[in-house]
Design a protein around this motif. Sequence first.
Motif, PDB file in Angstrom:
ATOM      1  N   ALA A 175       0.831  -1.215   0.000  1.00 25.02           N
ATOM      2  CA  ALA A 175       0.000   0.000   0.000  1.00 25.02           C
ATOM      3  C   ALA A 175       0.859   1.255   0.000  1.00 25.02           C
ATOM      4  CB  ALA A 175      -0.931  -0.013   1.208  1.00 25.02           C
ATOM      5  N   HIS A 176       1.893   1.280   0.820  1.00 23.39           N
ATOM      6  CA  HIS A 176       2.744   2.480   0.908  1.00 23.39           C
ATOM      7  C   HIS A 176       3.528   2.707  -0.383  1.00 23.39           C
ATOM      8  CE1 HIS A 176       1.679   3.435   4.956  1.00 23.39           C
ATOM      9  NE2 HIS A 176       2.191   2.323   5.477  1.00 23.39           N
ATOM     10  N   TYR A 177       3.952   1.627  -1.039  1.00 19.89           N
ATOM     11  CA  TYR A 177       4.659   1.802  -2.307  1.00 19.89           C
ATOM     12  C   TYR A 177       3.717   2.387  -3.358  1.00 19.89           C
ATOM     13  CZ  TYR A 177       7.648   0.972  -6.313  1.00 19.89           C
ATOM     14  OH  TYR A 177       8.424   1.167  -7.428  1.00 19.89           O
ATOM     15  N   ILE A 178       2.476   1.923  -3.377  1.00 19.63           N
ATOM     16  CA  ILE A 178       1.484   2.471  -4.306  1.00 19.63           C
ATOM     17  C   ILE A 178       1.260   3.951  -4.026  1.00 19.63           C
ATOM     18  CG2 ILE A 178      -0.970   2.406  -4.924  1.00 19.63           C
ATOM     19  CD1 ILE A 178      -0.839  -0.655  -4.506  1.00 19.63           C
ATOM     20  N   ILE A 179       1.104   4.305  -2.752  1.00 21.30           N
ATOM     21  CA  ILE A 179       0.878   5.705  -2.371  1.00 21.30           C
ATOM     22  C   ILE A 179       2.051   6.580  -2.799  1.00 21.30           C
ATOM     23  CG2 ILE A 179       0.663   7.273  -0.391  1.00 21.30           C
ATOM     24  CD1 ILE A 179      -0.810   4.936   1.048  1.00 21.30           C
ATOM     25  N   THR A 222      -7.210  -3.590   4.782  1.00 19.99           N
ATOM     26  CA  THR A 222      -5.899  -2.951   4.956  1.00 19.99           C
ATOM     27  C   THR A 222      -5.523  -2.112   3.747  1.00 19.99           C
ATOM     28  OG1 THR A 222      -5.165  -4.787   6.370  1.00 19.99           O
ATOM     29  CG2 THR A 222      -3.462  -3.365   5.437  1.00 19.99           C
ATOM     30  N   LEU A 223      -5.656  -2.688   2.566  1.00 21.80           N
ATOM     31  CA  LEU A 223      -5.275  -1.968   1.353  1.00 21.80           C
ATOM     32  C   LEU A 223      -6.180  -0.761   1.113  1.00 21.80           C
ATOM     33  CD1 LEU A 223      -4.567  -4.997  -1.014  1.00 21.80           C
ATOM     34  CD2 LEU A 223      -2.871  -3.442  -0.040  1.00 21.80           C
ATOM     35  N   VAL A 224      -7.492  -0.965   1.215  1.00 22.02           N
ATOM     36  CA  VAL A 224      -8.433   0.122   0.940  1.00 22.02           C
ATOM     37  C   VAL A 224      -8.261   1.258   1.941  1.00 22.02           C
ATOM     38  CG1 VAL A 224     -10.868   0.774   0.868  1.00 22.02           C
ATOM     39  CG2 VAL A 224     -10.129  -1.353  -0.206  1.00 22.02           C
ATOM     40  N   SER A 225      -8.233   0.935   3.231  1.00 19.69           N
ATOM     41  CA  SER A 225      -8.149   1.986   4.257  1.00 19.69           C
ATOM     42  C   SER A 225      -6.823   2.727   4.197  1.00 19.69           C
ATOM     43  CB  SER A 225      -8.365   1.384   5.653  1.00 19.69           C
ATOM     44  OG  SER A 225      -7.375   0.410   5.943  1.00 19.69           O
ATOM     45  N   THR A 226      -5.732   2.000   3.994  1.00 21.28           N
ATOM     46  CA  THR A 226      -4.410   2.652   3.963  1.00 21.28           C
ATOM     47  C   THR A 226      -4.296   3.586   2.764  1.00 21.28           C
ATOM     48  OG1 THR A 226      -3.426   0.692   5.011  1.00 21.28           O
ATOM     49  CG2 THR A 226      -1.925   2.257   3.969  1.00 21.28           C
ATOM     50  N   ILE A 227      -4.712   3.122   1.593  1.00 22.15           N
ATOM     51  CA  ILE A 227      -4.591   3.949   0.384  1.00 22.15           C
ATOM     52  C   ILE A 227      -5.565   5.135   0.439  1.00 22.15           C
ATOM     53  CG2 ILE A 227      -4.864   3.953  -2.127  1.00 22.15           C
ATOM     54  CD1 ILE A 227      -3.949   1.019  -2.090  1.00 22.15           C
ATOM     55  N   GLN A 281      -6.703   6.653   3.068  1.00 21.59           N
ATOM     56  CA  GLN A 281      -6.247   7.629   4.059  1.00 21.59           C
ATOM     57  C   GLN A 281      -5.261   8.620   3.464  1.00 21.59           C
ATOM     58  OE1 GLN A 281      -4.788   5.429   7.446  1.00 21.59           O
ATOM     59  NE2 GLN A 281      -6.833   4.713   8.024  1.00 21.59           N
ATOM     60  N   ALA A 282      -4.621   8.220   2.368  1.00 15.64           N
ATOM     61  CA  ALA A 282      -3.687   9.119   1.675  1.00 15.64           C
ATOM     62  C   ALA A 282      -4.404   9.988   0.649  1.00 15.64           C
ATOM     63  CB  ALA A 282      -2.595   8.296   0.996  1.00 15.64           C
ATOM     64  N   GLY A 283      -5.745   9.923   0.637  1.00 18.42           N
ATOM     65  CA  GLY A 283      -6.518  10.748  -0.286  1.00 18.42           C
ATOM     66  C   GLY A 283      -6.601  10.191  -1.686  1.00 18.42           C
ATOM     67  N   ILE A 284      -6.351   8.900  -1.837  1.00 18.81           N
ATOM     68  CA  ILE A 284      -6.380   8.252  -3.147  1.00 18.81           C
ATOM     69  C   ILE A 284      -7.594   7.328  -3.216  1.00 18.81           C
ATOM     70  CG2 ILE A 284      -5.150   6.707  -4.725  1.00 18.81           C
ATOM     71  CD1 ILE A 284      -2.541   7.642  -3.282  1.00 18.81           C
ATOM     72  N   LYS A 285      -8.362   7.439  -4.296  1.00 22.27           N
ATOM     73  CA  LYS A 285      -9.564   6.611  -4.431  1.00 22.27           C
ATOM     74  C   LYS A 285      -9.195   5.168  -4.745  1.00 22.27           C
ATOM     75  CE  LYS A 285     -12.871  10.164  -5.883  1.00 22.27           C
ATOM     76  NZ  LYS A 285     -13.716   9.969  -4.692  1.00 22.27           N
ATOM     77  N   VAL A 286     -10.042   4.251  -4.249  1.00 19.24           N
ATOM     78  CA  VAL A 286      -9.869   2.824  -4.484  1.00 19.24           C
ATOM     79  C   VAL A 286     -11.207   2.239  -4.907  1.00 19.24           C
ATOM     80  CG1 VAL A 286      -9.259   0.593  -3.472  1.00 19.24           C
ATOM     81  CG2 VAL A 286      -8.034   2.653  -2.756  1.00 19.24           C
ATOM     82  N   LYS A 287     -11.191   1.348  -5.874  1.00 22.10           N
ATOM     83  CA  LYS A 287     -12.419   0.612  -6.216  1.00 22.10           C
ATOM     84  C   LYS A 287     -12.116  -0.884  -6.205  1.00 22.10           C
ATOM     85  CE  LYS A 287     -11.864   0.968 -11.279  1.00 22.10           C
ATOM     86  NZ  LYS A 287     -12.488   1.399 -12.532  1.00 22.10           N
ATOM     87  N   VAL A 288     -12.971  -1.622  -5.513  1.00 21.59           N
ATOM     88  CA  VAL A 288     -12.855  -3.081  -5.479  1.00 21.59           C
ATOM     89  C   VAL A 288     -13.790  -3.626  -6.548  1.00 21.59           C
ATOM     90  CG1 VAL A 288     -13.069  -5.145  -4.057  1.00 21.59           C
ATOM     91  CG2 VAL A 288     -12.352  -2.985  -3.011  1.00 21.59           C
ATOM     92  N   LEU A 289     -13.242  -4.304  -7.547  1.00 24.98           N
ATOM     93  CA  LEU A 289     -14.041  -4.765  -8.678  1.00 24.98           C
ATOM     94  C   LEU A 289     -15.073  -5.789  -8.237  1.00 24.98           C
ATOM     95  CD1 LEU A 289     -11.415  -5.230 -11.546  1.00 24.98           C
ATOM     96  CD2 LEU A 289     -12.724  -3.203 -10.906  1.00 24.98           C
ATOM     97  N   ASN A 290     -16.339  -5.516  -8.599  1.00 21.93           N
ATOM     98  CA  ASN A 290     -17.430  -6.457  -8.332  1.00 21.93           C
ATOM     99  C   ASN A 290     -17.375  -6.978  -6.906  1.00 21.93           C
ATOM    100  OD1 ASN A 290     -19.738  -7.786  -9.140  1.00 21.93           O
ATOM    101  ND2 ASN A 290     -18.650  -9.616  -9.787  1.00 21.93           N
ATOM    102  N   GLU A 291     -17.298  -6.038  -5.982  1.00 22.14           N
ATOM    103  CA  GLU A 291     -17.110  -6.389  -4.573  1.00 22.14           C
ATOM    104  C   GLU A 291     -18.279  -7.216  -4.052  1.00 22.14           C
ATOM    105  OE1 GLU A 291     -15.716  -4.116  -0.490  1.00 22.14           O
ATOM    106  OE2 GLU A 291     -16.614  -2.974  -2.110  1.00 22.14           O
ATOM    107  N   GLN A 292     -17.967  -8.424  -3.573  1.00 21.55           N
ATOM    108  CA  GLN A 292     -19.010  -9.347  -3.137  1.00 21.55           C
ATOM    109  C   GLN A 292     -19.276  -9.196  -1.631  1.00 21.55           C
ATOM    110  OE1 GLN A 292     -20.694 -11.617  -5.375  1.00 21.55           O
ATOM    111  NE2 GLN A 292     -19.742 -10.174  -6.761  1.00 21.55           N
TER     112      GLN A 292
END
Length: 680
Positions: A329-333, A360-365, A367-378
């Motif tokens: 997550a931090h490397y992506i941010i 973990t991934l969604v909340s961490t990313i 929190q840095a102000g970056i949008k996240v979408k989980v594809l077809n989230e079940q």
Amino acid sequence: MSNSQPLWIIGNSCCGKTTRLASLILEWVKTTSFPDKPLILCANRHGTKILGDTISRLNPNLHGGKIRTVFGLMREDVMLFYPLICEGLSLPSTIIPLALRPEAEQELATQLWHQSLTPELLGIFGSEYDCVRRILDFMTLAATGGVTPENIVDRLSKSNIMIMDNGKPIFELIDKLILQWRYWCLERGLLSYSIQYELYWRYLLPNAHYQQYLKDSYGAIFADDVDDYPAIVKDLAQFFLDNGYGGAFTFNPTGKVRLGYNADPDYLQQLASYCQIESLSVSAIDSLGSKIETSIFDFPQGESLPPQLPEEMITIKTDLRGDLLQETAHYIIKSIQSGKIQPREIAVIAAGLDEIARYTLVSTIEQAGIKVKVLNEQRGLVAFATVRSILTILPLLYEDNGRLVTPDMVAEMLVILSQEDIDLVRGGLLADSCFYPDLRSPTLLNVESFRRWDRLSHKSLQSYNQIRDWINQTKTEIEKGENNLLMTLDRIIKHFFTNTMQLDASNISVLREFRETAQHFWEINQRLHNHNVNLIVAQFITLLRKGTITANPFPVTIIPPLQEIQNNAVSIAPIYQYRVSRQHHPWQFWLDVGSSYWSKSSQLFASSVFLKSWQPNSNILDEIESEDERITRITKDLLGRVTEKVFLCHSTLDVNGMEQKGKLFPLVMDYSKDVRALES
């Protein structure tokens, strides 16, 4: 009608097959006189959107025709020609058919079979839920494979896939349950997915009147991604080819995403013998699969690994999985904030996206102000507070449902409905002191019943009174006879969630799916002549709280500016969802690359039994394809969908503390490049 030989377009992922198909459709439309139109098919809704967008991009001034999913076409025509089908089944044609959604099918089948599910049967499949699900899956696999319901048990008994002592009574029971459920549904005009598939291939497609309709309605057939089609589609395509129709089909040998989920790619591939073959080999997106030697992924099948991975493949390695999620997550941010990459250009692909990884991934990313979408989230609808708050209101409005509401639920409801004018602490105080539990008619009391009501702020008092007054007024109107559940839900949503600008896209989607689910549930109860609204409400609440209904409503078109904003997000998806959505990205992060789940099949139980290639008495160990074949096909498919970098994310221990040494583990040995070494 065209007598030109149809095309069979073959190629790996992102090599331009869909674009080629779109150009052929436009060419056919331009050269064909009205009223002929093409039959255009796709494997799923992702495919229809991609093909539709491609046609519009190639020629925005020319309408290519209506694009349907395979199931969408079959459902439409089964509903349209239902009286014709009823003739063949000797059913009353006056009943209007009603499609059953999977969760409703599960619930109704459980009720019908409850008394018949013996301990021996449950001992084979597990819980009552799993037992019912497995049997219903048998019906869907059979229907899509062109196997009649009457022959399901015969195939199972000859497959060695269900080995048991004294199995004959068990098979007889499964056969009885299948035929009982099918007859019960048809008698009431309730059509599950499996029944719709069966009615189409078994009764409608062979019908001379329907065949004439197909000849009169279509002039050619175009089908994208046929490697993900069920076997019965070959019969439809064969009808057009045998009657001299032209068209085109695309096939991806490294695709086959739905193999084990109702698709039979090898059987569909037989259509190629009727077509002119056109192979596409050049990647339309200049993918890594075309830049690097993808044979490095043949090592599970005995090939040797190269001394070093290509420079485009980088590892992120840790000992603990929690550390891996944080580092990834931090490397992506850091990469996004430094301007190296845009959020929409990144995909995190997981073998199995468990709740810990997702959170973990969604909340961490984010929190840095970056949008996240989980594809077809079940995620179940009940996982969303907006839905839980609505479910809590209902027992306060409809009698005899007091057991379905608790003070904790009321506290959360007050917070959500007040749009946080009541905080969780004050909500808890109000629920403890002003909620009157009662099995018949629970209610919210006047705020003065709370001894220290002066501890509440003016804003929270005002919000509480407004919520209480609305509930009391609505309950009075329901008692007067205005008790239609759908009308009540519409009033709740309109009153408390009118300002949709305060809701993000996820919550808007959730409310849409909630409303669609409620309407479907209400229609079924009306069909079954269940008029006890209080009981219907109780069943509806119980069904949603089981968590089996997910927030995946029918997609709507979003205006381009808003769509662009929403799409600038990091994508996170399990392997299956990423591949089925036909996406591609500059960067891919392969999460838990050392996990055995990368090669494990998640196919439906006994799916191989209903393939056209099935042979009686096949070995129970004979899977549709080996793990080595599967992992090779998957990795080559993913490399065809990435253009710049692949990050191999590996932790020595998995979420349960077990060492990870799956099929791809050799890729993250010491000779691979670690991202920290590159940065130093």
